[in-house]
Design an enzyme around this catalytic site. Structure first.
Site, PDB file in Angstrom:
ATOM      1  N   LYS A 104      -0.421  -3.581  -8.935  1.00 14.56           N
ATOM      2  CA  LYS A 104       0.058  -2.510  -8.072  1.00 14.56           C
ATOM      3  C   LYS A 104       1.316  -1.948  -8.740  1.00 14.56           C
ATOM      4  O   LYS A 104       2.347  -2.621  -8.812  1.00 14.56           O
ATOM      5  CB  LYS A 104       0.375  -3.006  -6.667  1.00 14.56           C
ATOM      6  CG  LYS A 104       0.784  -1.868  -5.736  1.00 14.56           C
ATOM      7  CD  LYS A 104       1.293  -2.383  -4.411  1.00 14.56           C
ATOM      8  CE  LYS A 104       1.809  -1.188  -3.596  1.00 14.56           C
ATOM      9  NZ  LYS A 104       2.699  -1.635  -2.497  1.00 14.56           N
ATOM     10  N   GLY A 192       4.958   2.257   5.214  1.00 11.53           N
ATOM     11  CA  GLY A 192       5.427   2.977   6.380  1.00 11.53           C
ATOM     12  C   GLY A 192       4.607   2.819   7.645  1.00 11.53           C
ATOM     13  O   GLY A 192       5.066   3.208   8.723  1.00 11.53           O
ATOM     14  N   ASN A 213       2.481  -4.478   5.064  1.00 11.15           N
ATOM     15  CA  ASN A 213       3.278  -5.674   4.880  1.00 11.15           C
ATOM     16  C   ASN A 213       4.329  -5.799   5.974  1.00 11.15           C
ATOM     17  O   ASN A 213       4.242  -6.627   6.863  1.00 11.15           O
ATOM     18  CB  ASN A 213       3.921  -5.675   3.497  1.00 11.15           C
ATOM     19  CG  ASN A 213       4.700  -6.953   3.182  1.00 11.15           C
ATOM     20  OD1 ASN A 213       5.212  -7.110   2.090  1.00 11.15           O
ATOM     21  ND2 ASN A 213       4.810  -7.881   4.105  1.00 11.15           N
TER      22      ASN A 213
END
Length: 262
Positions: A104, A192, A213
């Site tokens: 990532k 977000g 997360n």
């Protein structure tokens, strides 16, 4: 629910919820939340992991990797990288230490917003793809940038929903709709999302998956929140597949108003 598979870098997946490992109050809570999420991909910040498997820097209780449930695909991330050079270096360390080609890609030089640097992200993506990595780039919700990242060979694009860790929801909806419409790789909404309905909304407009997360980790009950996000992701995906009815400016009766007494 019938199987609705998708793939990242040749890896067949059924869960469309990706999860992270940061901010949990303990490794044990993190493990239980990951199990409850049903996710198949979990991202781990390389800066938090001792690749010699000793311990997290400054953290008790062993290495975070020891608490990742068996069978989950590790997605090392380059969190903390401020430019392409640092991101590439971290990605190489991650591949050497974990054995996966997944990465990532995160390049976030601004500590206030943690906004992804579009220029350095694209540079790093091009280099990592050339080195054989399967690149999942975190990026701004910019349709032009996402097209360039796809053309560079990225396996997905991962536009932000709002600032990292903000729990503000899908603030970039209009741009993500355009990105989904033009993309030929999976669009994973990242960052977000604060409540399960945010994940459902992202899936309803056609995202292939969401990554969550903070919203799970900082919840009063992370395990229950992980389960809720899993259900919301599935519900949003089903809503997208079902096809929304026409949006009308005026009312339309759901039952006939004439002829029912004759």
């Amino acid at each position: 629910m019938q199987q609705d598979p998708w793939a990242v870098g040749g890896r067949a997946l059924t869960s469309r919820l990706l999860v992270g490992t940061g901010k949990f109050r303990s490794h044990e809570v993190m493990r239980d939340a990951l199990v409850a999420s049903g996710a198949e991909i979990v991202t781990v910040a390389l800066r938090r992991v001792d690749l010699d498997r000793a311990a997290i820097s400054g953290g008790p209780g062993g290495d975070v990797l020891d608490f990742v449930p068996p069978g989950m695909h590790l997605l090392p991330n380059t969190s903390g990288a401020v430019d392409a050079d640092e991101a590439v270096r971290l990605a190489r360390l991650g591949r050497a230490g974990t054995g996966t080609d997944l990465v990532k890609l995160e390049v976030t030089p601004d500590p206030r917003t943690l906004a992804p640097d579009p220029i350095e992200t694209l540079k790093a993506a091009e280099r990592l793809v050339a080195e054989g990595f399967t690149v999942l780039p975190y990026c701004s919700a910019d349709p032009v940038l996402c097209r360039h990242l796809e053309e560079a060979g990225c396996a997905t694009v991962m536009p932000l929903g709002a600032w990292i860790g903000s729990n503000r929801g899908l603030r970039t909806r209009d741009a993500i709709e355009v990105i989904v419409e033009q993309a030929h790789v999976p669009v994973v909404v990242d960052a977000g999302l604060g409540v399960p309905s945010d994940a459902a909304e992202a899936m309803e407009i056609g995202a292939a998956a969401v990554l969550v997360n903070t919203a799970i980790a900082v919840a009063a009950d992370p395990v229950t929140m992980a389960r809720a996000f899993a259900l919301a992701t599935r519900a949003g995906r089903l809503g997208h597949l079902a096809g929304r009815g026409a949006v009308r400016e005026t009312a339309e009766a759901s039952s006939p108003l004439t002829g029912f007494l004759t």
